[in-house]
Enzyme design. Structure first.
Site, short mmCIF file in Angstrom:
data_model
loop_
_atom_site.label_atom_id
_atom_site.label_comp_id
_atom_site.label_asym_id
_atom_site.label_seq_id
_atom_site.Cartn_x
_atom_site.Cartn_y
_atom_site.Cartn_z
N HIS A 169 -14.87 68.35 59.08
CA HIS A 169 -16.09 68.67 59.57
C HIS A 169 -16.52 69.85 59.37
O HIS A 169 -15.97 70.97 59.42
CB HIS A 169 -15.67 68.66 61.32
CG HIS A 169 -17.11 68.76 61.81
ND1 HIS A 169 -18.34 68.41 61.80
CD2 HIS A 169 -17.28 69.57 62.93
CE1 HIS A 169 -19.35 68.65 62.72
NE2 HIS A 169 -18.67 69.73 63.42
N HIS A 183 -20.74 72.17 59.06
CA HIS A 183 -21.94 72.35 59.27
C HIS A 183 -22.85 72.86 57.89
O HIS A 183 -23.52 73.57 57.92
CB HIS A 183 -22.45 73.32 60.38
CG HIS A 183 -22.35 72.67 61.65
ND1 HIS A 183 -22.87 72.82 62.85
CD2 HIS A 183 -21.00 71.88 62.08
CE1 HIS A 183 -22.21 72.20 63.85
NE2 HIS A 183 -21.26 71.64 63.55
N ASP A 226 -20.79 57.40 41.84
CA ASP A 226 -19.51 57.71 41.73
C ASP A 226 -18.68 57.73 42.72
O ASP A 226 -17.30 57.79 42.67
CB ASP A 226 -19.47 59.12 40.80
CG ASP A 226 -19.79 59.05 39.45
OD1 ASP A 226 -19.92 58.06 38.86
OD2 ASP A 226 -20.27 60.25 39.07
N HIS A 258 -26.40 66.28 64.65
CA HIS A 258 -25.07 67.25 64.64
C HIS A 258 -24.86 67.55 62.84
O HIS A 258 -25.32 68.51 62.55
CB HIS A 258 -23.98 66.32 65.13
CG HIS A 258 -22.58 67.46 65.39
ND1 HIS A 258 -21.71 66.95 66.22
CD2 HIS A 258 -22.42 68.56 64.78
CE1 HIS A 258 -20.87 67.84 66.26
NE2 HIS A 258 -21.19 68.97 65.31
N TYR A 273 -11.76 56.73 34.74
CA TYR A 273 -12.09 58.08 34.99
C TYR A 273 -10.89 58.51 35.44
O TYR A 273 -9.97 57.99 36.26
CB TYR A 273 -13.24 58.21 36.15
CG TYR A 273 -13.75 59.56 36.37
CD1 TYR A 273 -14.58 60.12 35.49
CD2 TYR A 273 -12.89 60.34 37.03
CE1 TYR A 273 -15.17 61.29 35.82
CE2 TYR A 273 -13.39 61.70 37.18
CZ TYR A 273 -14.59 62.23 36.53
OH TYR A 273 -14.65 63.50 36.65
#
Lengths: 232, 232, 232, 232
Positions: free
Chosen positions: A96, A98, A121, A172, A230
């Site tokens: 998480h 910001h 991708d 958020h 890839y």
């Protein structure tokens, strides 16, 4: 030595990537790493500056949010991690942050449109934005409910968390996950870059069309399909 | 020692410039360097982080995309490089990145307008944006067709690859080239800077006029014309 | 040792500030430092990367643009510097860059509006933007004429080069100057920062008013007036 | 050793954070730290580059703006600091910067809307923007009046300086404060980040709604309320 040393180390290493990738100011972010056998995860302690972290300071928590080992209080977002680990059994790590551009899209309450191959991708749909939580959820067990807001949005959209490894929570900020904590951090950096590019794309051409289906499929498949070519 | 050591070293050195110039996140880019006599080029291995690269890890490929030497899988974009080397015989190096501003213009499916002398120091036309590829090309030999998309767009526009050393592929990202791999990297950084400046120019003045012809010619000629007087 | 060593050193030191202040990509900028007694200035050699510079490589030129000392070709913008030194006898140093935000305003052919005290700490008017040069000037002695474009614009606006130490040349980029080369570099960084802030200001509030006269005067006077009290 | 050594050290340490956090160009900012018992504060000397600072160079000033100790002239904004310390008796440190995004909002004469939880982690209202000062205040004891402009705006809005630790002064730039100089610097970095995010949010969605009350309260309370659970 703690029997959780391996996930403490993984969580520590992954957390330390966040400032290097310019994804956090101060302590605005956290990473956790799970051990499925032991049924616990290691997570960053709350509010501790990255420069003061060490593997030993990671907190061990179970999937109901109980502290199993550690002297420090775990991240205030710990219950969100716990809910996601409990319900999405294939996840190895959660992040998480910001981060600036991802958070701006979350604040805008908009999904990030798929405009190009950089996005394709990694996922074949717009980066989803869950609606802001309702007052009841917020006033209740907030961080616990945040986990369900994410899971419920995935169910309502018909998304598979193994194919779409990132989300914005409206008002958020972003959450990402992956098979490992490292992969979850990787996804956070990708989300931030794609968020920046999509923002610019709309500024340059407000009528920019979304990517055509064939190209979405091609780029995703060459990296993630059964015949992917890839990487090594 | 490999007889390809010189191009492995050139390709390695040029690849390592990409993160220093902030043109790539993770492995979102690749550079190749050619040896025309030997009919091969050295290219970055696919998905290998820049910090783990070494000259020895570069892969040697011929102009039909066959691997000639190397233990690793080459960049997934290798066939695009091969097509360009095969048809544009004056090219010494090629770069592909997903640099932020250049990619945003590509996603916008717009050419980058020539607004100033910074641009005119390098080319006399808008930085071209090839249209997105059609479904047939994408579902077929995709990376091979990407090379032709570039070449065909240059032919349809009447551009000379020796005078215009960069292009955006619509919905995808920039490609640049040059007499050497180093020059191709230089052009990638210039494209990114010009893409940033042109974006800002339109934001500041949506009616900003394109550069007048006399100034385009003057700046290009003083750097690239027969009587050039820029540099040593 | 060269009798010009002191200005070579000043010019070198000032040039080396440009990449540190993020004002240049590659060689997109140059600084010169003058010795009024000797009637010459030291300027960066053309197209030489900053990491390869040394004081010895600076080129000594007189106010008519003649090379007095040095093995390398001077900056392609040398004649512009010469014209400014010749006509504005109080200048000690000159800088030309293609810094991103300043160049974007120049390409927009707009003066940078005075929106705040950051701007007023340095000048009391909008940062002027000279109109693009006409075809005759461009096809003629271009860099020489660029100097006159700057001087003529100042005359037509009634500006004093000692009070307004910066200008944008339309479609081109910023020029700044000052009592020393160091001060001229300082002004280049200020221009770039103010250009960034003014751009954002208009994005946030398209109707943002220009700064009121009393505040313009106050901030300029406290730093530059007879009773200034900024600094030591 | 000076009996003010402890606040000189605090002010020095806090000032040195400004360039590290990219909040200042050159000397465009200053931090002070107070000793309430002694009735004085230590503040950065005016116009001295950060790389030349030392704790010894900090200037000791009382709450009426009189210099108590120090060989250098204090920051030109000293009187603003003095007024705030005198009237807001719970403040331990003050910061003034011209950080790019915060200043752009100040120049726009707009409060920064509360769009997300990043903002609500710090304050429950829009970041206030005091109106530009009137001509009389500017021509009078300008920096002294700037302090009153801030205090008066807080009174007119009914804000508590202990709950809202930041403000923009219209046409000028941000001021922040806190229980310590370190916390005030922390708030300056938060203001700049929130200013950046809010700017982007409006660009991405001009109709982005302000954050709902329940979420504002939740995020503020979990960090600052009586039952806070953020941090250690």
């Amino acid at each position: 030595m703690s029997k959780y040393q391996h996930i403490k180390q993984s969580a520590y290493d992954a957390n330390m990537q966040l400032p290097k990738l310019n994804l956090v100011l101060f302590t605005f972010g956290n990473v956790s790493a799970v051990d499925r056998e032991l049924g616990v995860f290691a997570i960053k302690p709350s509010g501790v500056p990255y420069e003061d972290l060490s593997p030993e300071k990671m907190v061990i928590v179970d999937f109901d949010g109980n502290i199993i080992e550690g002297d420090l209080r775990p991240s205030s977002d710990t219950k969100t991690h716990a809910v996601l680990y409990k319900h999405w059994t294939g996840i190895g790590g959660i992040v998480h942050t910001h981060s600036t551009y991802g958070t701006a899209w979350a604040q805008s309450q908009r999904c990030i449109p798929i405009f190009g191959t950089t996005h394709a991708d990694y996922l074949t749909v717009d980066i989803p934005c869950a609606p802001p939580m309702n007052d009841e959820m917020i006033k209740g067990n907030y961080e616990h409910e945040t986990g369900f807001q994410i899971i419920n949005h995935f169910e309502s959209m018909g998304f598979d968390y193994k194919e779409v490894e990132m989300i914005l929570v409206g008002n958020h900020a972003p959450f990402t996950w992956g098979k490992t904590a490292d992969k979850a951090v990787h996804n956070s950096a990708v989300l931030e870059t794609v968020a920046h590019m999509s923002y610019l794309t709309e500024q340059i051409n407000p009528k920019a069309p979304r990517l055509q289906d064939s190209l979405i499929k091609k780029h995703f498949e060459r990296k993630h399909g059964p015949d992917s070519y890839y990487g090594q």
